[in-house]
Each structure stands twice: as C-alpha cells, then as structure tokens.
Design a protein around this motif. Sequence first.
Motif, short mmCIF file in Angstrom:
data_model
loop_
_atom_site.label_atom_id
_atom_site.label_comp_id
_atom_site.label_asym_id
_atom_site.label_seq_id
_atom_site.Cartn_x
_atom_site.Cartn_y
_atom_site.Cartn_z
N VAL A 107 -3.23 -6.40 -12.93
CA VAL A 107 -2.38 -5.28 -13.32
C VAL A 107 -1.63 -4.77 -12.10
O VAL A 107 -1.89 -5.16 -10.96
CB VAL A 107 -3.22 -4.15 -13.94
CG1 VAL A 107 -3.90 -4.63 -15.22
CG2 VAL A 107 -4.27 -3.64 -12.95
N ALA A 108 -0.68 -3.87 -12.34
CA ALA A 108 0.11 -3.29 -11.26
C ALA A 108 -0.80 -2.49 -10.31
O ALA A 108 -1.84 -1.98 -10.74
CB ALA A 108 1.18 -2.38 -11.86
N PRO A 109 -0.41 -2.38 -9.06
CA PRO A 109 0.82 -2.94 -8.47
C PRO A 109 0.65 -4.40 -8.04
O PRO A 109 -0.42 -4.79 -7.57
CB PRO A 109 1.05 -2.04 -7.26
CG PRO A 109 -0.33 -1.64 -6.83
CD PRO A 109 -1.12 -1.50 -8.10
N ILE A 110 1.71 -5.18 -8.20
CA ILE A 110 1.73 -6.57 -7.75
C ILE A 110 2.81 -6.69 -6.68
O ILE A 110 3.98 -6.49 -6.95
CB ILE A 110 2.03 -7.53 -8.91
CG1 ILE A 110 0.94 -7.42 -9.99
CG2 ILE A 110 2.13 -8.96 -8.40
CD1 ILE A 110 1.22 -8.25 -11.22
N PHE A 133 18.21 -8.42 -2.19
CA PHE A 133 18.39 -9.85 -2.39
C PHE A 133 18.26 -10.55 -1.04
O PHE A 133 18.80 -10.10 -0.05
CB PHE A 133 19.77 -10.15 -2.99
CG PHE A 133 19.99 -11.63 -3.24
CD1 PHE A 133 19.48 -12.23 -4.37
CD2 PHE A 133 20.69 -12.40 -2.33
CE1 PHE A 133 19.67 -13.59 -4.60
CE2 PHE A 133 20.90 -13.75 -2.55
CZ PHE A 133 20.38 -14.34 -3.68
N GLY A 134 17.55 -11.66 -1.03
CA GLY A 134 17.30 -12.40 0.19
C GLY A 134 15.81 -12.48 0.44
O GLY A 134 15.00 -12.50 -0.49
N SER A 135 15.44 -12.53 1.70
CA SER A 135 14.02 -12.61 2.07
C SER A 135 13.44 -11.20 2.06
O SER A 135 13.37 -10.52 3.08
CB SER A 135 13.87 -13.25 3.45
OG SER A 135 14.42 -14.55 3.45
N CYS A 136 13.01 -10.77 0.89
CA CYS A 136 12.60 -9.38 0.67
C CYS A 136 11.12 -9.27 0.31
O CYS A 136 10.52 -10.22 -0.20
CB CYS A 136 13.41 -8.75 -0.46
SG CYS A 136 15.21 -8.72 -0.19
N THR A 137 10.58 -8.09 0.56
CA THR A 137 9.24 -7.73 0.11
C THR A 137 9.37 -6.63 -0.93
O THR A 137 10.06 -5.63 -0.69
CB THR A 137 8.37 -7.26 1.28
OG1 THR A 137 8.20 -8.33 2.22
CG2 THR A 137 7.00 -6.82 0.78
N TYR A 138 8.74 -6.82 -2.08
CA TYR A 138 8.78 -5.84 -3.17
C TYR A 138 7.39 -5.25 -3.33
O TYR A 138 6.44 -5.96 -3.65
CB TYR A 138 9.24 -6.52 -4.46
CG TYR A 138 10.55 -7.28 -4.30
CD1 TYR A 138 11.77 -6.62 -4.44
CD2 TYR A 138 10.55 -8.64 -3.99
CE1 TYR A 138 12.97 -7.31 -4.29
CE2 TYR A 138 11.74 -9.33 -3.83
CZ TYR A 138 12.95 -8.66 -3.98
OH TYR A 138 14.13 -9.35 -3.81
N ASP A 139 7.27 -3.95 -3.10
CA ASP A 139 5.96 -3.30 -3.14
C ASP A 139 5.29 -3.44 -4.49
O ASP A 139 4.07 -3.56 -4.57
CB ASP A 139 6.09 -1.82 -2.76
CG ASP A 139 6.48 -1.64 -1.30
OD1 ASP A 139 6.15 -2.53 -0.48
OD2 ASP A 139 7.12 -0.63 -0.97
N ASP A 140 6.09 -3.41 -5.55
CA ASP A 140 5.54 -3.58 -6.90
C ASP A 140 6.57 -4.27 -7.78
O ASP A 140 7.53 -3.65 -8.22
CB ASP A 140 5.14 -2.23 -7.50
CG ASP A 140 4.36 -2.38 -8.80
OD1 ASP A 140 4.12 -3.53 -9.24
OD2 ASP A 140 3.98 -1.35 -9.38
N VAL A 141 6.36 -5.56 -8.00
CA VAL A 141 7.27 -6.34 -8.82
C VAL A 141 7.31 -5.80 -10.24
O VAL A 141 8.32 -5.92 -10.94
CB VAL A 141 6.86 -7.82 -8.81
CG1 VAL A 141 7.77 -8.65 -9.72
CG2 VAL A 141 6.90 -8.38 -7.40
N CYS A 142 6.23 -5.18 -10.69
CA CYS A 142 6.17 -4.64 -12.05
C CYS A 142 7.27 -3.60 -12.27
O CYS A 142 7.86 -3.54 -13.35
CB CYS A 142 4.80 -4.03 -12.31
SG CYS A 142 3.43 -5.22 -12.24
#
Length: 212
Positions: A107-110, A133-142
């Motif tokens: 479950v979130a966060p992912i 967009f690009g080489s990014c980090t997303y704290d929570d893809v959800c």
Amino acid sequence: MAKILVILVVCLVTCYANEVYEYEQAPIEDETELLLDLLSQPIIPERFKSAEFLEAWGIKSRLGAFKWTDCGGAGAKVQNVSLTPDPLNFPGTFTLGFKAMISTSVVAPIKGELLIEKKVGSTYVKIPCIDNFGSCTYDDVCVLLQSVTCPDPFVKAGIDCQCPFKTGNYNVPTASFEVDAVAFPSGDYHVRGSASNGGKVMACLDLYMSVA
C-alpha cells in the motif's frame, strides 16, 4: 509492484510528450542547459553505425535490439516485456506487452525512482529531472497515479492503475499508445525504474532501447 513501473514509464512518456502535464518551468542553471542541448541532439542508433565508427569511439559492443532485465525486488517478478517497433519512432505509435507476478501486496506510500540515460559517444549520460520528467524520484507514485486514466488494455487485463496493488499474475499481450510529439530525440537509451516501500526495493526493471 512490477506493473507500477510499467504504468509509470508509459504515463510519463505519453502524458509528457502530449503535454498533459502542465508545470511552470523553473530557472535552469547554465550547465544544465548545455547538457540538455547535448542530449536533445539527434544521434543515429549504434546498430546503424559502421564498425569503423565503433572502433574510433572505443565502443566494444553495440545495442542491436531492445532488451530488458528484471533487476530484483522483494515483491514482484517481471517475466516478459516486449516493445515495438524496434527502434521506436516519435511521433507515432508504440506497442507494449508485459507479464509480471506480484507476490506481496503493498500500500501507499510507494517510492518510485526513475533513471533515464542517453548514449553519447561511448557513455550513457543521465537526463536530469525537469518538470517531473527525466531521472526523477517520486516520493509516492500512488499520488501521481491518482490523476491517470488506466488504458483500456490494462483494464481488460484486470489491472487497476491505482494503489494498492494486489498480489497475482498480470499479463498484457499488447497495448498500443499514440505519442503525438517527439518524446525522445533519436539515439540509444537506458531506462531503469524501481519501486520501494518502507526502504525495501519491491520491484526493479531495466530497459535498453533505441529511437530512430
């Protein structure tokens, strides 16, 4: 978890290229502008270059075709990935197929981490993260996926593009996506995506592909 990587890559390529995402461009440092100028130049994929060129640049092996690797993870296993045409052409239509098994429901966060590199000479150069967009980090893809409309082929295959992602086997033989803009200038690319939860990598997918 494996399917979240596929959904994330598809969403970023199609949505960004077709200008679905609308962000205000932040000021860019001069060094970054120079790097982006370099990466935006069209480069002939190595598969079409002569042996003399490869030798001159010290390139011992060339990318001859699309390839993928499951790079590990505690919650999912990618069993197959297909991508056509090979090489890709933008603007145009690309067709994706994949088969994966999710063994752990998360479950979130992912947290999602995406690395995109373009080959310049004999070296893969990292594309920086600009406007998500690009080489990014997303704290929570959800959170990112909340505004995504799940593609029909995914829905027919029983795939929900929203969190949480349930355990099971997932198979999408073919799913076609239309890209109206130049998502990537011609060249060879390396894309690596991973999804983690609680500090543990749950899925990882490594791709090498060419754009003509």
